[in-house]
Design a protein around this motif. Structure first.
Motif, PDB file in Angstrom:
ATOM      1  N   UNK A 200       0.828  -1.209   0.000  1.00 10.38           N
ATOM      2  CA  UNK A 200       0.000   0.000   0.000  1.00 10.38           C
ATOM      3  C   UNK A 200       0.859   1.254   0.000  1.00 10.38           C
ATOM      4  N   UNK A 201       1.879   1.271   0.860  1.00  5.94           N
ATOM      5  CA  UNK A 201       2.729   2.457   0.971  1.00  5.94           C
ATOM      6  C   UNK A 201       3.586   2.664  -0.265  1.00  5.94           C
ATOM      7  N   UNK A 202       4.164   1.587  -0.786  1.00  8.28           N
ATOM      8  CA  UNK A 202       5.072   1.717  -1.922  1.00  8.28           C
ATOM      9  C   UNK A 202       4.333   2.037  -3.209  1.00  8.28           C
ATOM     10  N   UNK A 203       3.152   1.466  -3.400  1.00 16.47           N
ATOM     11  CA  UNK A 203       2.382   1.785  -4.604  1.00 16.47           C
ATOM     12  C   UNK A 203       2.056   3.272  -4.652  1.00 16.47           C
ATOM     13  N   UNK A 204       1.688   3.833  -3.519  1.00 14.93           N
ATOM     14  CA  UNK A 204       1.349   5.258  -3.466  1.00 14.93           C
ATOM     15  C   UNK A 204       2.568   6.142  -3.684  1.00 14.93           C
ATOM     16  N   UNK A 205       3.719   5.742  -3.152  1.00 15.47           N
ATOM     17  CA  UNK A 205       4.875   6.643  -3.135  1.00 15.47           C
ATOM     18  C   UNK A 205       5.831   6.455  -4.299  1.00 15.47           C
ATOM     19  N   UNK A 206       6.075   5.205  -4.729  1.00 16.21           N
ATOM     20  CA  UNK A 206       7.006   5.008  -5.845  1.00 16.21           C
ATOM     21  C   UNK A 206       6.342   4.355  -7.046  1.00 16.21           C
ATOM     22  N   UNK A 207       5.072   3.907  -6.912  1.00 20.56           N
ATOM     23  CA  UNK A 207       4.318   3.428  -8.061  1.00 20.56           C
ATOM     24  C   UNK A 207       4.331   1.938  -8.275  1.00 20.56           C
ATOM     25  N   UNK A 208       5.035   1.186  -7.434  1.00 17.23           N
ATOM     26  CA  UNK A 208       5.039  -0.276  -7.531  1.00 17.23           C
ATOM     27  C   UNK A 208       5.202  -0.827  -6.121  1.00 17.23           C
ATOM     28  N   UNK A 209       4.387  -1.832  -5.798  1.00 15.65           N
ATOM     29  CA  UNK A 209       4.325  -2.314  -4.423  1.00 15.65           C
ATOM     30  C   UNK A 209       5.349  -3.370  -4.086  1.00 15.65           C
ATOM     31  N   UNK A 210       6.523  -3.294  -4.685  1.00 20.64           N
ATOM     32  CA  UNK A 210       7.599  -4.247  -4.449  1.00 20.64           C
ATOM     33  C   UNK A 210       8.875  -3.504  -4.089  1.00 20.64           C
ATOM     34  N   UNK A 211       9.838  -4.260  -3.542  1.00 21.75           N
ATOM     35  CA  UNK A 211      11.135  -3.680  -3.253  1.00 21.75           C
ATOM     36  C   UNK A 211      11.848  -3.234  -4.521  1.00 21.75           C
ATOM     37  N   UNK A 212      12.798  -2.310  -4.350  1.00 21.78           N
ATOM     38  CA  UNK A 212      13.485  -1.732  -5.507  1.00 21.78           C
ATOM     39  C   UNK A 212      14.944  -2.145  -5.597  1.00 21.78           C
ATOM     40  N   UNK A 213      15.363  -3.152  -4.830  1.00 27.37           N
ATOM     41  CA  UNK A 213      16.767  -3.548  -4.862  1.00 27.37           C
ATOM     42  C   UNK A 213      16.911  -4.992  -5.333  1.00 27.37           C
ATOM     43  N   UNK A 214      18.082  -5.291  -5.867  1.00 30.27           N
ATOM     44  CA  UNK A 214      18.502  -6.643  -6.189  1.00 30.27           C
ATOM     45  C   UNK A 214      19.597  -7.057  -5.205  1.00 30.27           C
ATOM     46  N   UNK A 215      19.961  -8.323  -5.240  1.00 24.95           N
ATOM     47  CA  UNK A 215      20.937  -8.829  -4.290  1.00 24.95           C
ATOM     48  C   UNK A 215      22.263  -8.073  -4.384  1.00 24.95           C
ATOM     49  N   UNK A 216      22.699  -7.757  -5.592  1.00 21.11           N
ATOM     50  CA  UNK A 216      23.958  -7.032  -5.748  1.00 21.11           C
ATOM     51  C   UNK A 216      23.910  -5.650  -5.121  1.00 21.11           C
ATOM     52  N   UNK A 217      22.721  -5.057  -5.038  1.00 24.02           N
ATOM     53  CA  UNK A 217      22.615  -3.749  -4.397  1.00 24.02           C
ATOM     54  C   UNK A 217      23.010  -3.823  -2.928  1.00 24.02           C
ATOM     55  N   UNK A 218      22.605  -4.887  -2.250  1.00 25.41           N
ATOM     56  CA  UNK A 218      23.012  -5.047  -0.855  1.00 25.41           C
ATOM     57  C   UNK A 218      24.523  -5.130  -0.743  1.00 25.41           C
ATOM     58  N   UNK A 219      25.151  -5.818  -1.669  1.00 27.76           N
ATOM     59  CA  UNK A 219      26.608  -5.951  -1.628  1.00 27.76           C
ATOM     60  C   UNK A 219      27.306  -4.616  -1.863  1.00 27.76           C
TER      61      UNK A 219
END
Length: 759
Positions: A200-219
């Motif tokens: 709910x929060x992400x759809x309203x604020x960034x337009x998609x209700x999923x996380x925006x990172x991949x595993x390499x981003x954490x690294x």
């Protein structure tokens, strides 16, 4: 060798308590893993099965949704993943003879642990109206019973079709297709109870209700904030990613009411160092008061705004909307109110700010500790504000990371399991299949329970899961289920929901992830989507637990043919024979799945598009990422009361109980414990080792009581307590939910402690 299931329920009256641990995994975890697996599968089957978990040509772990990198270890699983696999690939069996020996009343009196330990279901079973025992039934008769009850309904909206996160993409797509051709959007799922607030929060604020990172981003991150999450138990393979990030120079802030061993020190069993000293993970532990996260991030945002040069002004100007209103609200944040809400010190928050300002690439990870409060949606929106301020969405090493707790819960939603489907999805479905799907919103989990309670829903069908044990307000939920005309559960194993039935009930046994799936066109595979939007194949190799088992796609197809009859415009028989034909249709209906069959055939699969991550494009109503400015909220605690959060033990996955220990927290041989800060316990005059009833207090005035919990003095945040679910779900009011998302507020329950009659 494999062992037999327990004959009687173990006594849990006197759990043993020792000091909590400060390290996770290591040799100890290897030993626990192998013993648990061998008890269920024996030595040879353990080796053959575990070597296939999460491999590119193997099967996806039925546990959590943490992703795998391109390089896979030989042992690509964690302790709790191995336990999940072992309980699915177990040699134990629940046969018709078992049901003849155990009445439904007997099963209802057993613990969830005992039920789950009995083994795999082997035959479709039927409880007739007025019956006391489940009886074996043919598949044909089972589908006839479903058809009888559904066709007798006054409206398709009197049926509820629930989905668990274990369901594959193919089965989920067929399931929602059946429900919508029938004429209802009543498609609640387990996401309603966990990350609905995130969506709910992400759809309203960034337009998609999923996380925006991949595993390499954490690294690649400079700073990772882990808030309201315990990866050491709930997503153990995440610890490897955090370890690698630390080795690359990242700092980690943990925000949680309880210290958790996995975030203190990780002994990676895949490395020599991990088998000895391990790696310290957390640089700063913020022991926050339950529900204080929004206040914390709001004050951090104020401090960022007050720091010259700290705001990424180019990003804010070019990519965001609503900045001025947000900034005015953030600048009004008050130190005193924040310290009250969070229980933190000014020094704590300023140390966090220093790490934030030193980071050019920041990721915030979270789980149920943020999503299950009344104010969860504004809390997560405030996290997004925090990341937008410094341009930390849409560049490598930065972004939002809601960590999903079940292996395909995100994929099920992508496939259309949602009670409030987007018009564009329904348009695509109508164009592809030639029927008009319903447009009126359906029931989520909480509304489905109310509908069953009020007699407005009469058929409940569950594709996996353990609905009764997963949901809030246990007494209300069980009474609601018993009002149904028919309850149906597609399951691999026995659980509590099979003992809480409607007037009639069916248990339909299905294949697990580990098992070979042979259909008319040959051997099949299914697909799943992980927590970071990677889609890949899952191929079981074991022989099915019994010849009577059907796959989930086959169950849906046969049910649809029987219920919908010759008037259906969907080629159900074709779909059952060849799952590739299902994927061809998904490719034409669901964005991002073009050329699905060819792309998923590649080892490791493919990543779904994500506009904010891939191109800094935000498909919101404004066309930009939206700052928001909600009032700061936090739970108020009356004098003499505690704020309770429900949580898992380490011997548990969601509602599945693997054992009665929680070794990282020092608990052994029992689950009815309540963790209380020693200073709070002294003030309340409850000694360590004493027994209390937990009684929740809410505005409806109803007494909700969980009796007989051993008090454990534990280093929780002041004013806060913790106890395991599902035993404490009885304390969570059905109507106590998050604003907007309607997720049960299971992480902020006001309770009083009363001396137990058993003490």
């Amino acid at each position: 060798m494999a062992t037999k299931p327990p004959q009687g329920d173990p006594v849990q009256d006197a759990p043993k308590v020792s000091d909590p641990k400060h390290t996770a995994a290591g040799l100890t975890a290897i030993g626990h893993t192998l013993r648990a697996a061998q008890r269920q599968m024996g030595v040879k089957r353990t080796a053959l099965t575990l070597l296939r978990v999460n491999q590119k040509e193997g099967f996806d772990c039925p546990g959590c949704a943490w992703p795998e990198g391109d390089h896979r270890h030989t042992m690509e699983f964690c302790e709790n993943g191995a336990k999940a696999v072992a309980e699915e690939a177990t040699l134990r069996r629940v046969t018709p003879e078992f049901f003849a020996a155990h009445s439904v009343a007997d099963l209802a009196g057993r613990s969830g642990y005992w039920l789950g330990q009995q083994g795999r279901l082997t035959h479709p079973m039927y409880l007739p109206e007025g019956g006391e025992h489940y009886e074996p039934v043919t598949w044909e008769r089972a589908f006839d019973i479903v058809a009888e009850e559904i066709t007798a309904l006054g409206s398709p909206d009197e049926a509820v079709f629930y989905t668990s996160g274990r369901t594959s993409n193919e089965a989920a797509f067929l399931y929602q297709l059946f429900a919508r051709e029938l004429g209802t959007n009543n498609l609640p799922d387990c996401s309603n109870m966990c990350h609905e607030s995130s969506g709910s929060a992400l759809t309203e604020t960034i337009g998609i209700g999923k996380g925006s990172v991949l595993l390499d981003d954490l690294h690649q991150a400079d700073l990772i904030i882990v808030a309201g999450q315990n990866p050491g138990t709930n997503h153990p393979r995440m610890l490897s990613a955090l370890e690698r990030a630390k080795a690359n120079g990242a700092k980690i802030i943990s925000v949680n009411p309880l210290p958790e061993a996995g975030l203190e020190r990780f002994k990676n069993p895949q490395t020599a160092k991990g088998l000895t000293t391990g790696a310290a993970l957390t640089d700063l532990f913020l022991q926050i008061r339950i529900g204080g996260d929004q206040a914390l991030f709001r004050l951090l945002n104020k401090l960022i705004l007050d720091t010259p040069g700290a705001v990424d002004e180019d990003f804010v100007r070019d990519h965001t909307h609503g900045y001025e209103e947000f900034a005015a609200a953030a600048r009004a944040a008050d130190w005193a109110a924040t310290l009250t809400a969070t229980g933190l010190t000014e020094q704590d928050i300023r140390r966090a700010l220093d790490l934030v300002l030193a980071s050019e690439r920041t990721i915030v990870c979270w789980a149920m500790g943020l999503t299950q409060h009344k104010h969860s949606v504004p809390t997560i929106r405030e996290v997004v504000n925090f990341l937008l301020l410094r341009g930390n969405i849409g560049r490598p090493g930065a972004g939002v990371c809601p960590v999903r707790g079940h292996s395909n819960v995100q994929g099920d939603r992508t496939m259309g399991i949602f009670e409030r489907p987007a018009p564009a999805f329904l348009d695509a479905l109508e164009k592809e299949f030639g029927f008009a799907p319903p447009r009126e919103h359906g029931y989520d989990v909480v509304r489905a329970i109310r509908a069953l309670r009020d007699g407005e829903a009469k058929v409940f069908f569950a594709m996996g899961g353990n609905f009764v044990a997963a949901t809030p307000d246990t007494d209300v939920t069980e009474a609601a289920m018993r009002r149904a005309r028919l309850t149906v559960h597609v399951s691999t194993k026995l659980n509590r929901s099979h003992a809480v039935t409607g007037a009639r009930a069916l248990i339909l046994p299905t294949l697990g992830r580990t098992e070979r799936d042979l259909q008319g066109s040959g051997e099949q595979f299914v697909t799943v989507e992980d927590s970071m939007g990677m889609v890949h194949a899952s191929r079981g190799r074991l022989a099915p637990a019994g010849p009577e088992l059907l796959s989930e796609p086959a169950i849906v197809c046969r049910m649809a043919r029987r219920v919908l009859g010759a008037d259906s415009v969907v080629p159900w028989e074709e779909f059952e024979k060849d799952y590739a034909t299902i994927r061809d249709r998904i490719a034409r209906v669901v964005p991002g799945f073009a050329d699905f069959n060819a792309r998923v055939a590649r080892p490791g699969g493919f990543v779904l598009p994500h506009a904010p991550r891939d191109e800094r494009r935000f498909p919101t109503a404004t066309g930009k990422a939206n700052f928001t400015a909600a009032p700061v909220e936090y739970p108020e605690l009356p004098e003499g009361r505690l704020l309770l959060q429900t949580l898992r033990s380490h011997d548990q996955y969601n509602t599945t109980i693997y054992g009665l220990d929680d070794r990282y927290r020092g608990i052994a041989g029992g689950r009815r414990v309540v963790l209380v800060n020693p200073e709070d316990a002294r003030a309340l005059k409850v000694a360590d080792g004493s027994y209390v009833d937990l009684v929740s207090e809410w505005k409806d005035g109803v007494e909700r009581r969980a009796p007989g919990f051993r008090v454990v003095h534990y280093p929780t945040a002041r004013g806060c307590a913790a106890a395991y679910y599902p035993e404490t779900n009885v304390l969570v009011p059905l109507d106590a939910t998050a604003d907007t998302s309607n997720t049960p507020a299971s992480k902020s329950v006001v309770v009083r402690l009363e001396q137990s009659a058993t003490d």
